[in-house]
Design a protein around this motif. Structure first.
Motif, PDB file in Angstrom:
ATOM      1  N   ARG A  64       0.852  -1.182   0.000  1.00 55.92           N
ATOM      2  CA  ARG A  64       0.000   0.000   0.000  1.00 55.92           C
ATOM      3  C   ARG A  64       0.888   1.232   0.000  1.00 55.92           C
ATOM      4  NH1 ARG A  64      -4.511  -1.341   4.624  1.00 55.92           N
ATOM      5  NH2 ARG A  64      -5.414  -3.136   3.592  1.00 55.92           N
ATOM      6  N   PRO A  65       0.634   2.160  -0.921  1.00 54.94           N
ATOM      7  CA  PRO A  65       1.438   3.391  -0.900  1.00 54.94           C
ATOM      8  C   PRO A  65       1.135   4.185   0.368  1.00 54.94           C
ATOM      9  CG  PRO A  65      -0.341   3.568  -2.506  1.00 54.94           C
ATOM     10  CD  PRO A  65      -0.381   2.164  -1.974  1.00 54.94           C
ATOM     11  N   PRO A  66       2.132   4.910   0.863  1.00 52.08           N
ATOM     12  CA  PRO A  66       1.890   5.696   2.075  1.00 52.08           C
ATOM     13  C   PRO A  66       0.887   6.817   1.806  1.00 52.08           C
ATOM     14  CG  PRO A  66       4.055   6.177   1.186  1.00 52.08           C
ATOM     15  CD  PRO A  66       3.486   5.061   0.364  1.00 52.08           C
ATOM     16  N   LEU A  67       0.179   7.186   2.849  1.00 55.82           N
ATOM     17  CA  LEU A  67      -0.726   8.321   2.789  1.00 55.82           C
ATOM     18  C   LEU A  67       0.111   9.599   2.842  1.00 55.82           C
ATOM     19  CD1 LEU A  67      -3.415   6.962   5.274  1.00 55.82           C
ATOM     20  CD2 LEU A  67      -3.551   7.035   2.778  1.00 55.82           C
ATOM     21  N   PRO A  68      -0.475  10.733   2.507  1.00 61.05           N
ATOM     22  CA  PRO A  68       0.281  11.992   2.567  1.00 61.05           C
ATOM     23  C   PRO A  68       0.789  12.275   3.987  1.00 61.05           C
ATOM     24  CG  PRO A  68      -1.745  12.283   1.322  1.00 61.05           C
ATOM     25  CD  PRO A  68      -1.819  10.921   1.954  1.00 61.05           C
ATOM     26  N   PRO A  69       1.835  13.095   4.076  1.00 58.70           N
ATOM     27  CA  PRO A  69       2.388  13.440   5.400  1.00 58.70           C
ATOM     28  C   PRO A  69       1.409  14.267   6.224  1.00 58.70           C
ATOM     29  CG  PRO A  69       3.492  14.677   3.667  1.00 58.70           C
ATOM     30  CD  PRO A  69       2.550  13.730   2.991  1.00 58.70           C
ATOM     31  N   VAL A  70       1.651  14.278   7.528  1.00 56.89           N
ATOM     32  CA  VAL A  70       0.858  15.095   8.449  1.00 56.89           C
ATOM     33  C   VAL A  70       1.818  15.997   9.218  1.00 56.89           C
ATOM     34  CG1 VAL A  70      -0.982  13.393   8.695  1.00 56.89           C
ATOM     35  CG2 VAL A  70       0.904  13.365  10.285  1.00 56.89           C
ATOM     36  N   PRO A  71       1.310  17.087   9.767  1.00 52.83           N
ATOM     37  CA  PRO A  71       2.169  17.955  10.572  1.00 52.83           C
ATOM     38  C   PRO A  71       2.770  17.176  11.748  1.00 52.83           C
ATOM     39  CG  PRO A  71       0.092  19.048  10.092  1.00 52.83           C
ATOM     40  CD  PRO A  71      -0.046  17.619   9.633  1.00 52.83           C
ATOM     41  N   ALA A  72       3.942  17.579  12.161  1.00 50.49           N
ATOM     42  CA  ALA A  72       4.672  16.883  13.228  1.00 50.49           C
ATOM     43  C   ALA A  72       3.876  16.796  14.526  1.00 50.49           C
ATOM     44  CB  ALA A  72       6.016  17.571  13.478  1.00 50.49           C
ATOM     45  N   ASN A  73       3.115  17.845  14.854  1.00 48.91           N
ATOM     46  CA  ASN A  73       2.366  17.809  16.110  1.00 48.91           C
ATOM     47  C   ASN A  73       1.263  16.748  16.092  1.00 48.91           C
ATOM     48  OD1 ASN A  73       0.844  19.362  14.280  1.00 48.91           O
ATOM     49  ND2 ASN A  73      -0.051  20.603  15.892  1.00 48.91           N
ATOM     50  N   ILE A  74       0.667  16.485  14.940  1.00 49.43           N
ATOM     51  CA  ILE A  74      -0.332  15.421  14.832  1.00 49.43           C
ATOM     52  C   ILE A  74       0.360  14.064  14.787  1.00 49.43           C
ATOM     53  CG2 ILE A  74      -2.102  14.384  13.347  1.00 49.43           C
ATOM     54  CD1 ILE A  74      -3.029  17.212  12.680  1.00 49.43           C
ATOM     55  N   ALA A  75       1.433  13.947  14.027  1.00 49.14           N
ATOM     56  CA  ALA A  75       2.166  12.677  13.953  1.00 49.14           C
ATOM     57  C   ALA A  75       2.657  12.247  15.335  1.00 49.14           C
ATOM     58  CB  ALA A  75       3.336  12.801  12.983  1.00 49.14           C
ATOM     59  N   ALA A  76       3.051  13.208  16.172  1.00 44.08           N
ATOM     60  CA  ALA A  76       3.546  12.888  17.520  1.00 44.08           C
ATOM     61  C   ALA A  76       2.466  12.220  18.371  1.00 44.08           C
ATOM     62  CB  ALA A  76       4.049  14.153  18.203  1.00 44.08           C
ATOM     63  N   LEU A  77       1.215  12.562  18.128  1.00 39.01           N
ATOM     64  CA  LEU A  77       0.120  11.974  18.901  1.00 39.01           C
ATOM     65  C   LEU A  77      -0.091  10.493  18.578  1.00 39.01           C
ATOM     66  CD1 LEU A  77      -2.407  14.939  18.680  1.00 39.01           C
ATOM     67  CD2 LEU A  77      -0.991  14.279  20.639  1.00 39.01           C
ATOM     68  N   TRP A  78       0.488  10.032  17.490  1.00 37.66           N
ATOM     69  CA  TRP A  78       0.372   8.634  17.089  1.00 37.66           C
ATOM     70  C   TRP A  78       1.433   7.763  17.761  1.00 37.66           C
ATOM     71  CZ3 TRP A  78      -2.909   6.121  13.468  1.00 37.66           C
ATOM     72  CH2 TRP A  78      -3.924   6.943  12.965  1.00 37.66           C
ATOM     73  N   GLY A  79       2.336   8.356  18.517  1.00 42.93           N
ATOM     74  CA  GLY A  79       3.363   7.575  19.213  1.00 42.93           C
ATOM     75  C   GLY A  79       4.241   6.839  18.218  1.00 42.93           C
ATOM     76  N   ASP A  80       4.402   5.534  18.421  1.00 45.87           N
ATOM     77  CA  ASP A  80       5.242   4.729  17.534  1.00 45.87           C
ATOM     78  C   ASP A  80       4.538   4.345  16.238  1.00 45.87           C
ATOM     79  OD1 ASP A  80       7.339   4.809  19.334  1.00 45.87           O
ATOM     80  OD2 ASP A  80       6.769   2.919  20.305  1.00 45.87           O
ATOM     81  N   ALA A  81       3.244   4.556  16.151  1.00 45.31           N
ATOM     82  CA  ALA A  81       2.502   4.228  14.933  1.00 45.31           C
ATOM     83  C   ALA A  81       2.736   5.305  13.879  1.00 45.31           C
ATOM     84  CB  ALA A  81       1.019   4.092  15.236  1.00 45.31           C
ATOM     85  N   ASP A  82       2.649   4.919  12.616  1.00 43.98           N
ATOM     86  CA  ASP A  82       2.870   5.835  11.504  1.00 43.98           C
ATOM     87  C   ASP A  82       1.530   6.180  10.852  1.00 43.98           C
ATOM     88  OD1 ASP A  82       3.618   7.236   9.234  1.00 43.98           O
ATOM     89  OD2 ASP A  82       4.842   5.624   8.397  1.00 43.98           O
ATOM     90  N   PRO A  83       1.052   7.423  10.980  1.00 41.02           N
ATOM     91  CA  PRO A  83      -0.238   7.784  10.398  1.00 41.02           C
ATOM     92  C   PRO A  83      -0.240   7.797   8.868  1.00 41.02           C
ATOM     93  CG  PRO A  83       0.833   9.725  11.288  1.00 41.02           C
ATOM     94  CD  PRO A  83       1.666   8.539  11.681  1.00 41.02           C
ATOM     95  N   ARG A  84       0.923   7.607   8.250  1.00 42.17           N
ATOM     96  CA  ARG A  84       0.997   7.519   6.788  1.00 42.17           C
ATOM     97  C   ARG A  84       0.803   6.088   6.300  1.00 42.17           C
ATOM     98  NH1 ARG A  84       5.746  10.154   4.008  1.00 42.17           N
ATOM     99  NH2 ARG A  84       4.247   9.966   2.330  1.00 42.17           N
ATOM    100  N   ASP A  85       0.856   5.141   7.220  1.00 40.90           N
ATOM    101  CA  ASP A  85       0.729   3.726   6.868  1.00 40.90           C
ATOM    102  C   ASP A  85      -0.736   3.312   7.004  1.00 40.90           C
ATOM    103  OD1 ASP A  85       0.666   0.939   6.756  1.00 40.90           O
ATOM    104  OD2 ASP A  85       2.469   0.700   7.975  1.00 40.90           O
ATOM    105  N   PRO A  86      -1.424   3.011   5.889  1.00 40.73           N
ATOM    106  CA  PRO A  86      -2.845   2.649   5.970  1.00 40.73           C
ATOM    107  C   PRO A  86      -3.115   1.484   6.922  1.00 40.73           C
ATOM    108  CG  PRO A  86      -2.207   2.971   3.685  1.00 40.73           C
ATOM    109  CD  PRO A  86      -0.939   3.019   4.505  1.00 40.73           C
ATOM    110  N   SER A  87      -2.208   0.533   7.009  1.00 42.43           N
ATOM    111  CA  SER A  87      -2.448  -0.606   7.899  1.00 42.43           C
ATOM    112  C   SER A  87      -2.406  -0.178   9.368  1.00 42.43           C
ATOM    113  CB  SER A  87      -1.469  -1.749   7.636  1.00 42.43           C
ATOM    114  OG  SER A  87      -0.154  -1.351   7.919  1.00 42.43           O
TER     115      SER A  87
END
Length: 175
Positions: free
Chosen positions: A81-104
């Motif tokens: 699956r291609p990665p989703l578009p990037p998100v701002p760092a402050n939102i990405a930080a809320l995901w912890g170790d998970a990657d919000p660009r990874d659909p899975s």
């Protein structure tokens, strides 16, 4: 018999209430994340397909705008699956170790939310955003698509400068 080593039922009730509150709080994070990735998106569409392998499993379907147009379609059978578009760092930080660009990993979080109390947190996709095929399938006994709103009443990225249920880049600062 001493009850000192025993835990009252209220401890479990309290833990379940906390888990439900935490699960429900993840929906705005998912919505804000996908809003940042798809600024004109209105809903993340999910399905619960009727199959024998995983009857209650939620799956990613698409991101749709307020008119019901598909902005991004998820292909669960794609080998990569291609990665989703990037998100701002402050939102990405809320995901912890998970990657919000990874659909899975986005799907994993949604499924974790749904597992806390199935059928309680995810709501049906508004009728006006359903495709004719979805409506026909539902009328024939199929399952109604689910949706997570992406555009909060106030944009998590730009505040009140974004209209409700939409997104606009804020005006550039004037020098």
């Amino acid at each position: 018999m001493s009850t000192a080593p025993l835990t009252p039922v209220s401890a479990l009730d309290d833990a379940i209430a906390k888990a439900c509150a935490a699960a429900k709080a993840m929906l705005p994070l998912i919505g804000a994340t996908l809003h940042a990735q798809f600024p004109t998106g209105a809903y993340l569409v999910l399905t619960r397909p009727i199959d024998y392998d995983d009857y209650d499993s939620v799956r990613l379907d698409s991101v749709r705008d307020a008119a019901g147009n598909v902005l991004h379609e998820f292909d669960e059978y794609a080998p990569q699956r291609p990665p989703l578009p990037p998100v701002p760092a402050n939102i990405a930080a809320l995901w912890g170790d998970a990657d919000p660009r990874d659909p899975s990993q986005v799907l994993d979080l949604i499924q974790r939310v749904d597992q806390v109390e199935p059928y309680q947190f995810l709501t049906f996709l508004p009728a006006e955003l359903r495709t004719p095929e979805e409506i026909e399938a539902e009328d024939a006994g199929g399952r109604t698509p689910l949706g997570i709103p992406l555009a909060p009443a106030v944009c998590a990225l730009h505040g009140a400068e974004c209209p409700a249920h939409g997104h606009a880049e804020p005006p550039a600062p004037v020098d």
